[in-house]
Design a protein around this motif. Structure first.
Motif, short mmCIF file in Angstrom:
data_model
loop_
_atom_site.label_atom_id
_atom_site.label_comp_id
_atom_site.label_asym_id
_atom_site.label_seq_id
_atom_site.Cartn_x
_atom_site.Cartn_y
_atom_site.Cartn_z
N GLU A 1 79.10 43.42 65.69
CA GLU A 1 79.35 44.45 66.71
C GLU A 1 80.14 43.85 67.88
N SER A 2 79.80 42.61 68.25
CA SER A 2 80.52 41.96 69.35
C SER A 2 81.98 41.73 69.00
N LEU A 3 82.20 41.27 67.78
CA LEU A 3 83.58 41.03 67.36
C LEU A 3 84.36 42.34 67.34
N LEU A 4 83.70 43.39 66.87
CA LEU A 4 84.38 44.69 66.81
C LEU A 4 84.69 45.19 68.23
N ALA A 5 83.75 44.95 69.14
CA ALA A 5 83.99 45.35 70.53
C ALA A 5 85.17 44.57 71.10
N GLY A 6 85.23 43.28 70.76
CA GLY A 6 86.36 42.47 71.21
C GLY A 6 87.66 42.98 70.63
N ARG B 1 91.37 44.64 72.11
CA ARG B 1 92.58 43.92 71.68
C ARG B 1 92.51 42.43 72.00
N ASP B 2 91.28 41.89 71.98
CA ASP B 2 91.13 40.45 72.19
C ASP B 2 91.59 39.73 70.93
N PRO B 3 92.60 38.85 71.02
CA PRO B 3 93.16 38.25 69.80
C PRO B 3 92.18 37.33 69.08
N GLU B 4 91.35 36.61 69.83
CA GLU B 4 90.41 35.69 69.17
C GLU B 4 89.35 36.47 68.41
N ALA B 5 88.84 37.53 69.04
CA ALA B 5 87.83 38.34 68.36
C ALA B 5 88.43 39.00 67.13
N THR B 6 89.66 39.46 67.26
CA THR B 6 90.32 40.10 66.13
C THR B 6 90.49 39.13 64.97
N ALA B 7 90.95 37.92 65.30
CA ALA B 7 91.16 36.92 64.25
C ALA B 7 89.83 36.56 63.59
N ALA C 1 97.91 42.56 44.06
CA ALA C 1 98.99 42.95 44.97
C ALA C 1 98.62 44.24 45.72
N VAL C 2 98.13 45.21 44.96
CA VAL C 2 97.75 46.49 45.59
C VAL C 2 96.53 46.29 46.47
N ALA C 3 95.60 45.47 46.01
CA ALA C 3 94.38 45.23 46.79
C ALA C 3 94.72 44.58 48.13
N GLU C 4 95.70 43.69 48.15
CA GLU C 4 96.06 43.07 49.43
C GLU C 4 96.69 44.09 50.38
N GLU C 5 97.46 44.99 49.83
CA GLU C 5 98.03 46.07 50.66
C GLU C 5 96.91 46.93 51.24
N VAL C 6 95.97 47.28 50.38
CA VAL C 6 94.86 48.13 50.81
C VAL C 6 94.02 47.39 51.86
N ALA C 7 93.71 46.13 51.58
CA ALA C 7 92.86 45.36 52.51
C ALA C 7 93.54 45.22 53.86
N GLN C 8 94.84 44.96 53.84
CA GLN C 8 95.56 44.83 55.11
C GLN C 8 95.50 46.15 55.89
N GLU C 9 95.72 47.24 55.18
CA GLU C 9 95.69 48.54 55.84
C GLU C 9 94.29 48.85 56.38
N ALA C 10 93.27 48.39 55.65
CA ALA C 10 91.90 48.64 56.10
C ALA C 10 91.65 47.95 57.44
N PHE C 11 92.16 46.74 57.58
CA PHE C 11 91.98 46.04 58.87
C PHE C 11 92.76 46.73 59.98
N VAL C 12 93.92 47.24 59.64
CA VAL C 12 94.69 47.97 60.66
C VAL C 12 93.93 49.21 61.11
N ARG C 13 93.35 49.93 60.13
CA ARG C 13 92.57 51.13 60.50
C ARG C 13 91.37 50.74 61.36
N ALA C 14 90.70 49.66 60.96
CA ALA C 14 89.53 49.22 61.73
C ALA C 14 89.95 48.83 63.14
N TRP C 15 91.07 48.18 63.25
CA TRP C 15 91.59 47.74 64.56
C TRP C 15 91.91 48.98 65.43
N ARG C 16 92.54 49.97 64.81
CA ARG C 16 92.89 51.17 65.57
C ARG C 16 91.65 51.94 66.03
#
Lengths: 268, 182
Positions: B7-12, B16-22, B44-59
């Motif tokens: 939860e703390s990392l997600l709050a970070g 937009r805290d870069p360390e928490a995001t990383a 290949a498709v899984a990496e695309e999906v996983a990357q997009e999942a992190f973008v959605r989580a970040w947003r």
């Protein structure tokens, strides 16, 4: 206890509600009932919890090298593109079911892995590494010679030595930045060499804590690039690796252990 | 950073805290990628999906509500939905449910704690013990996002039978886990 007819209808749909697959009309009817029926809400909550647990059974699997950097680079792009920082206010009280709505990934989106295509596969770069280390040793020795000149000669001679160093190594520039711990203690120097290939080379005054380090280069345009990992032993006093960007484009280089950047060199 | 809660990392990340995001990406990349792989079956498709999942989580990090579930399940649900949507858009089939089921009950896991492991193992055992006619529709529903009607068509059995099997299977799993409401 006998179920009421409306409860029986809703409970038939509970698994699909929990999985987020219920059709719109059925879902609407069920939600209307759930708003009035505590027992059915409990049933739904318990089923949702169970399905959450099932999701956690999926085995973990490591993505390819550079995945983390690629994700962080993508997020940097999003940030630069002006994605608003959402208000850190908790969302309203949730609906009984909480599958996150997520639209699809557009098919055929250009891959971003090409950025990391320069990275050699693990275990195949030993000769390259030897070359880098040899080049670094030559360059550093010549730089040291240049520094001796500085102590005894004027700045013009230093410049001449520097040019000579680069000429010998077929390079275009050499710069350095202090390598600091999280507390700011300087424990070494990171040299960055612009040439063919360009590289960075870290020297440690005393060996860093043993273990495996990921090494990431953050470029001034926000890209995060994975460099060759560093396996630090008790006798390790140096590390080097090729870089895919110009030295002038380096923002920082970080040695990361257990998710934490423990050593960082900032080039500014 | 490694010791911070999810939860703390997600709050970070929400700020937009870069360390928490990383740190968040490092902590979850194997789980997210594992989920994507379990559904799409292609790296290949899984990496695309996983990357997009992190973008959605970040947003949407700021909208995460802990009352609605753990960070892990929130993120894995995003990943699952993206994987399903991606396959549907591409007109491709998800991974064979029997292969997926075998992976689910195999007990191979990564970074979970001892208590988490015991809980998961309990659930794996229960899932393994279910008859295939109950286990398969549950997997198709939870991981492939199929409706009961779609499962009925795919398996060639009546819709009512599918619903009954899923309900009975889930009831057994809940009984085993002791999560039946009194």
């Amino acid at each position: 206890m006998t179920e009421r007819p409306e409860c029986a209808v809703t409970r038939q749909l509970v698994p699909e509600l929990a999985a987020g697959t219920a059709a719109g009309d059925e879902r609407a009817d069920a939600l209307a009932h759930l708003g009035r029926c505590l027992d059915c809400r409990r049933e739904l909550a318990a089923t949702t919890d169970l399905m959450d647990e099932l999701l956690l059974l999926v085995p973990e699997e490591e993505p390819g090298t550079g995945f983390e950097c690629s994700v962080l680079a993508r997020l940097n792009e999003e940030d630069d593109a002006g994605a608003p920082v959402p208000s850190p206010v908790p969302s309203p009280v949730p609906a009984p079911t909480a599958p996150v709505a997520a639209s699809a990934v557009p098919p055929g989106r250009p891959s971003r892995w090409s950025r990391l295509a320069w990275l050699p596969p693990p275990g195949r770069n030993r000769l390259t590494l030897l070359g880098v280390v040899a080049a670094a040793t030559v360059a550093l020795a010549l730089l040291a010679a240049g520094l001796v000149w500085r102590a005894t000669e004027d700045d013009r001679e230093l410049a001449a030595a520097y040019r000579h160093t680069l000429e010998v190594a077929h390079g275009q520039g050499l710069s350095a930045a202090p390598l600091r711990t999280r507390k700011g203690t300087e424990i070494g120097t990171l040299f960055a060499y612009q040439g063919e290939p360009s590289w960075v080379y870290a020297t440690f005054r005393s060996p860093p804590d043993p273990g495996n380090y990921q090494v990431h280069l953050l470029s001034k345009d926000g890209r995060c690039l994975a460099l060759r990992p560093f396996e630090a032993s008790t006798k390790a006093i140096a590390w080097g690796g090729k870089i895919p960007v110009r030295v002038s484009d380096i923002q920082s280089v970080a040695f990361i252990q257990s998710d934490t950047p423990v050593l960082t060199a900032h080039f500014g | 950073m490694g010791a911070l809660t999810d939860e703390s990392l997600l709050a970070g990340m929400a700020t937009r805290d870069p360390e928490a995001t990383a740190a968040f990406v490092r902590r979850y990349q194997s789980r997210v990628f594992g989920m994507a792989m379990a559904i799409v079956g292609s790296r290949a498709v899984a990496e695309e999906v996983a990357q997009e999942a992190f973008v959605r989580a970040w947003r949407h990090a700021a909208t995460y509500d802990p009352r609605r579930g753990r960070v892990a399940t929130w993120l894995l649900t995003i990943t699952r939905n993206l994987a399903i949507d991606t396959l549907r858009l591409r007109g491709e089939r998800p991974m064979d449910p029997h292969v997926l089921t075998a992976a689910l009950v195999s007990g191979e896991s990564g970074t979970e704690t001892a208590s988490d492991y015991a809980e998961r193992e309990h659930l794996r055992t229960a899932l393994r013990a279910l008859p295939p006619e109950q286990r398969t529709p549950i997997v198709l529903s939870v991981f492939h996002g199929m409706t009961a009607r779609e499962i009925a068509e795919k398996e060639g059995i009546p819709l009512g039978t599918v619903k009954t099997r899923i309900r009975r299977g889930l009831a057994k799993l809940r009984d085993v886990l002791g999560v039946v409401d009194d």
